[in-house]
Design a protein around this motif. Structure first.
Motif, PDB file in Angstrom:
ATOM      1  N   HIS A 154      69.818  75.630  -4.555  1.00  0.00           N
ATOM      2  CA  HIS A 154      68.549  76.071  -3.966  1.00  0.00           C
ATOM      3  C   HIS A 154      68.801  77.158  -2.933  1.00  0.00           C
ATOM      4  CE1 HIS A 154      66.459  72.770  -5.904  1.00  0.00           C
ATOM      5  NE2 HIS A 154      67.510  72.039  -5.589  1.00  0.00           N
ATOM      6  N   PRO A 155      68.374  78.394  -3.223  1.00  0.00           N
ATOM      7  CA  PRO A 155      68.466  79.455  -2.222  1.00  0.00           C
ATOM      8  C   PRO A 155      67.347  79.284  -1.191  1.00  0.00           C
ATOM      9  CG  PRO A 155      67.598  80.308  -4.309  1.00  0.00           C
ATOM     10  CD  PRO A 155      67.856  78.849  -4.518  1.00  0.00           C
ATOM     11  N   ILE A 156      67.721  78.839  -0.016  1.00  0.00           N
ATOM     12  CA  ILE A 156      66.712  78.527   1.008  1.00  0.00           C
ATOM     13  C   ILE A 156      66.483  79.764   1.871  1.00  0.00           C
ATOM     14  CG2 ILE A 156      66.165  77.047   2.973  1.00  0.00           C
ATOM     15  CD1 ILE A 156      66.106  75.543   0.331  1.00  0.00           C
ATOM     16  N   HIS A 157      65.225  80.143   1.995  1.00  0.00           N
ATOM     17  CA  HIS A 157      64.846  81.442   2.558  1.00  0.00           C
ATOM     18  C   HIS A 157      63.892  81.278   3.745  1.00  0.00           C
ATOM     19  CE1 HIS A 157      63.623  85.566   2.810  1.00  0.00           C
ATOM     20  NE2 HIS A 157      62.428  85.357   2.318  1.00  0.00           N
ATOM     21  N   HIS A 214      61.514  83.289   6.609  1.00  0.00           N
ATOM     22  CA  HIS A 214      60.832  84.552   6.901  1.00  0.00           C
ATOM     23  C   HIS A 214      60.912  84.882   8.395  1.00  0.00           C
ATOM     24  CE1 HIS A 214      57.990  84.500   3.145  1.00  0.00           C
ATOM     25  NE2 HIS A 214      59.124  83.875   2.880  1.00  0.00           N
ATOM     26  N   GLU A 245      71.925  86.315   7.646  1.00  0.00           N
ATOM     27  CA  GLU A 245      71.268  86.251   6.348  1.00  0.00           C
ATOM     28  C   GLU A 245      69.828  85.839   6.555  1.00  0.00           C
ATOM     29  OE1 GLU A 245      73.471  85.278   2.961  1.00  0.00           O
ATOM     30  OE2 GLU A 245      74.573  83.717   3.982  1.00  0.00           O
ATOM     31  N   THR A 284      68.563  84.272   3.544  1.00  0.00           N
ATOM     32  CA  THR A 284      68.573  83.271   2.469  1.00  0.00           C
ATOM     33  C   THR A 284      69.980  82.718   2.371  1.00  0.00           C
ATOM     34  OG1 THR A 284      66.972  84.586   1.225  1.00  0.00           O
ATOM     35  CG2 THR A 284      68.125  82.872   0.010  1.00  0.00           C
ATOM     36  N   THR A 285      70.095  81.416   2.255  1.00  0.00           N
ATOM     37  CA  THR A 285      71.414  80.844   2.006  1.00  0.00           C
ATOM     38  C   THR A 285      71.326  79.892   0.829  1.00  0.00           C
ATOM     39  OG1 THR A 285      73.355  79.797   2.970  1.00  0.00           O
ATOM     40  CG2 THR A 285      71.244  78.895   3.634  1.00  0.00           C
ATOM     41  N   ASP A 286      72.245  80.042  -0.096  1.00  0.00           N
ATOM     42  CA  ASP A 286      72.235  79.187  -1.270  1.00  0.00           C
ATOM     43  C   ASP A 286      72.926  77.864  -0.920  1.00  0.00           C
ATOM     44  OD1 ASP A 286      71.549  78.639  -3.847  1.00  0.00           O
ATOM     45  OD2 ASP A 286      73.416  79.408  -4.693  1.00  0.00           O
ATOM     46  N   HIS A 299      61.304  78.305   2.606  1.00  0.00           N
ATOM     47  CA  HIS A 299      61.166  77.704   1.270  1.00  0.00           C
ATOM     48  C   HIS A 299      62.376  77.976   0.392  1.00  0.00           C
ATOM     49  CE1 HIS A 299      60.249  81.692  -0.629  1.00  0.00           C
ATOM     50  NE2 HIS A 299      59.849  81.971   0.595  1.00  0.00           N
ATOM     51  N   CYS A 300      62.463  77.238  -0.713  1.00  0.00           N
ATOM     52  CA  CYS A 300      63.418  77.552  -1.766  1.00  0.00           C
ATOM     53  C   CYS A 300      62.928  78.803  -2.479  1.00  0.00           C
ATOM     54  CB  CYS A 300      63.520  76.401  -2.763  1.00  0.00           C
ATOM     55  SG  CYS A 300      64.591  76.825  -4.158  1.00  0.00           S
ATOM     56  N   HIS A 301      63.863  79.709  -2.790  1.00  0.00           N
ATOM     57  CA  HIS A 301      63.447  80.965  -3.419  1.00  0.00           C
ATOM     58  C   HIS A 301      63.382  80.897  -4.936  1.00  0.00           C
ATOM     59  CE1 HIS A 301      62.403  85.155  -3.347  1.00  0.00           C
ATOM     60  NE2 HIS A 301      62.491  85.158  -2.040  1.00  0.00           N
TER      61      HIS A 301
END
Ligand SMILES: [Cu+2]
Length: 470
Positions: free
Chosen positions: A267-270, A272, A294, A296-298, A320-322
Motif C-alpha cells: 500500500h503506497p500511503i500518501h 497531502h 517523500e 508517499t511511502t510504500d 490515503h492509500c494511493h
C-alpha cells in the motif's frame, strides 16, 4: 471520536487493572484480569502511571491494553476470541480478534521491560501469537509446531521476554495463519526507548494503525477466508472510510505515524500538503543519513513504516492509500467498464420488466457516491464520505489529517471542517474562455511517425470481464 463517556469508560478499565495489581498475594499469583473494549472509537493515549515515562501512542479507532506490574514484570492478558467489529457506521463484521476487538489492543512497553503476556484462547481452533520483529528467546517466537505446541481452545499460554530494542512491532498468529489473519487477528506492539535515543525524536503526536483487508459479501457478516488478493474491504484498523477517524493535530506539532501492513498486497500511503521522512522500519529507527523527504511511502506486505513530519500547514489534508481501488470500497471488481456506452435503449426495455433498474457507470463511477441505492442489510456503501463541499467519493483506506492552530496539546478530538481563509479555495472561472490551439502536426520530433493512417482512428475498447490480481 473521543467522547467523555468513552474516556471515562477507558479510565474505568484502567482502574480495574490497577486495583487488580493492588490486592493480596493470592490475587498476585492469578492471571491479570482481561480488559476488553467494544467501542470502535479512538481511545485517548494511555499515560503510564508508573515506571519510566514516555509519550504514549494513539491507536486510530483502537486502544492500548492496560497492564499490571507483578514483581517488576509488566503483565498483559490477551484473549483471542470471536468479536463483532463495527467497520463503518451501520456495518458490522463477525471477526476474530483480541479482547473484544479486531485489531487487538496496542501493547506499549519501554525498552528493557520484562514483559509477560498471558494468552487465553477462546477461538474454536488452536492458535499462537507471534511477536513480529522482536528480539526474543526462540521458544517465545510463537510459531506453532516449530517453537511451541499450539494453544488449544480453552487453554492459556504464557509468553515472557525482555523488550530488547525500541521500535514498532506487530503481533499475529502463526497457526492457521491464512484463516486467522483473514478473520482479523492482529495487533500492534510499541517499545518506547528507555532514554533519549539519538535516532528517535520526541514528538507531540504518535499515531499507529494497521493496514488490513477483508472479503465480506454484501449482506454478509463473516469474511471469506480463502480470498488471496481480491478483497473488497480495504481498511485501517478494521475500519473503512468514512468510518476511519481523522488524525487531529495542532499546527506545528511534530507528528509521528506508524503504519503496519498485514494485508496480502503493498500500500503506497500518501499524505497531502506536507513532506515526511521515513524515520523507522521494522528493523528500528533509520540512520539519519538515509532519510529523505517523500509524500508517499510504500508499505510492503509484513512491513512497518514510521513517518514523521512537522504539521505546519493548516487545513484538512487527505491521507490515503494511493491504489485507487483501495479507496473505493465494497465493490466487486468483475464489472465491465461502461463509460461511453449508451444504455438508453436497453434501459427502456429492462424497466418494463424491472421498474427500479438503474444504470451504472455510464459516465464514470462518481454517480455512485450520490445515488441512494438500495443495499442489502449490513453492507457498507461505496464512496459515502461527505465533505464540506460535497461527496469525497472515497471509501476504504482514506482519512484526513486535520491541522489546526487552536487544537489543544493532547486533544485528539475532531475540530470539524477547516474554515478556509477568504480567497484560498479553488473557484469557478466565469470569464471568457479562449479557444484552445490544437497542433495536429506530426511535428519536428527526432523520431517522426511513419505509416500514419489516412484519417484519425478512434479505438473503442471494452475491458474484459475480470481483471487480474492487483
Ligand atoms: Cu492500498
Amino acid at each position: 471520536m473521543v467522547s467523555r463517556r468513552n474516556f471515562l469508560g477507558r479510565a474505568g478499565a484502567v482502574t480495574a487493572a490497577v486495583s487488580a495489581a493492588a490486592v493480596s498475594k493470592v490475587a498476585m499469583a492469578a492471571l491479570p484480569e482481561p480488559v476488553t473494549q467494544h467501542s470502535p472509537d479512538t481511545m485517548p493515549p494511555l499515560v503510564p502511571e508508573r515506571g519510566r515515562p514516555y509519550n504514549p501512542v494513539v491507536t486510530l479507532n483502537g486502544w492500548t491494553l492496560p497492564w499490571r506490574m507483578n514483581n517488576g514484570v509488566k503483565e498483559f492478558h490477551l484473549v483471542a476470541e470471536p468479536v463483532v467489529r463495527e467497520m463503518a457506521p451501520g456495518f458490522k463484521a463477525h471477526l476474530w480478534g483480541y479482547n473484544g476487538q479486531s485489531p487487538g489492543p496496542t501493547i506499549e512497553v519501554v525498552e528493557g521491560d520484562r514483559v509477560r503476556v498471558f494468552v487465553t484462547n477462546k477461538l474454536p481452533e488452536h492458535t499462537t501469537v507471534h511477536w513480529h520483529g522482536q528480539r526474543l528467546p526462540n521458544g517465545m517466537d510463537g510459531v506453532g509446531g516449530l517453537t511451541q505446541p499450539a494453544i488449544q481452545p480453552g487453554k492459556t499460554f504464557v509468553y515472557e521476554f525482555v523488550a530488547r530494542r525500541p521500535g514498532t512491532f506487530m503481533y499475529h498468529p502463526h497457526a492457521d495463519e491464512m484463516v486467522q489473519m483473514a478473520m482479523g487477528m492482529m495487533g500492534f506492539w510499541i517499545t518506547h526507548p528507555k532514554q533519549k535515543h539519538p535516532l528517535i525524536d520526541e514528538v507531540d503526536r504518535d499515531f499507529v494503525f494497521l493496514l488490513n483487508a477483508y472479503d465480506i459479501d454484501p449482506g454478509a457478516y463473516t469474511p471469506k477466508v480463502m480470498t488471496m488478493l481480491d478483497f473488497n474491504l480495504w481498511s485501517w484498523n478494521s475500519r473503512v472510510f468514512p468510518g476511519i477517524d481523522t488524525l487531529n493535530v495542532r499546527k506545528n506539532d511534530k507528528v509521528r505515524i506508524r503504519i503496519g501492513n498485514l494485508t496480502m498486497t503493498n500500500h503506497p500511503i500518501h499524505l497531502h500538503g506536507h513532506e515526511f521522512a521515513v524515520t523507522g522500519t521494522d528493523g528500528g529507527p533509520t540512520p539519519k543519513g538515509t532519510r529523505w523527504l517523500e509524500v508517499t511511502t510504500d508499505v510492503a506486505v509484513g512491513q512497518m513504516r514510521q513517518i514523521e513530519f512537522r504539521a505546519d500547514e493548516e487545513g484538512d489534508w487527505a491521507f490515503h492509500c494511493h491504489k485507487s481501488h483501495h479507496t473505493m470500497n465494497a465493490m466487486g471488481h468483475g464489472v465491465p467498464t461502461m463509460i461511453g456506452v449508451d444504455h438508453r435503449e436497453v434501459v427502456s426495455k429492462i424497466t418494463q420488466l424491472v421498474p427500479d433498474y438503474m444504470v451504472m457507470g455510464e459516465r464514470g463511477m462518481a454517480d455512485m457516491a450520490e445515488m441512494p441505492m438500495p443495499l442489502p442489510d449490513n453492507t457498507v456503501p461505496m464512496m459515502s464520505g461527505a465533505g464540506p463541499f460535497g461527496s469525497v467519493e472515497m471509501g476504504g483506506m482514506f482519512t484526513v489529517l486535520k491541522v489546526r492552530r487552536d487544537q489543544k496539546p493532547g486533544d485528539y478530538g475532531d475540530p470539524g471542517w477547516f474554515d478556509h481563509p477568504a480567497g484560498t479555495v479553488a473557484y469557478e472561472w466565469t470569464g471568457a474562455l479562449a479557444t484552445p490551439a490544437r497542433d495536429r502536426d506530426p511535428g519536428r520530433s527526432a523520431m517522426p511517425a511513419r505509416n500514419r493512417p489516412a484519417r484519425e482512428i478512434e479505438v473503442q475498447v471494452r475491458k474484459p470481464d475480470r481483471h487480474g490480481p492487483h
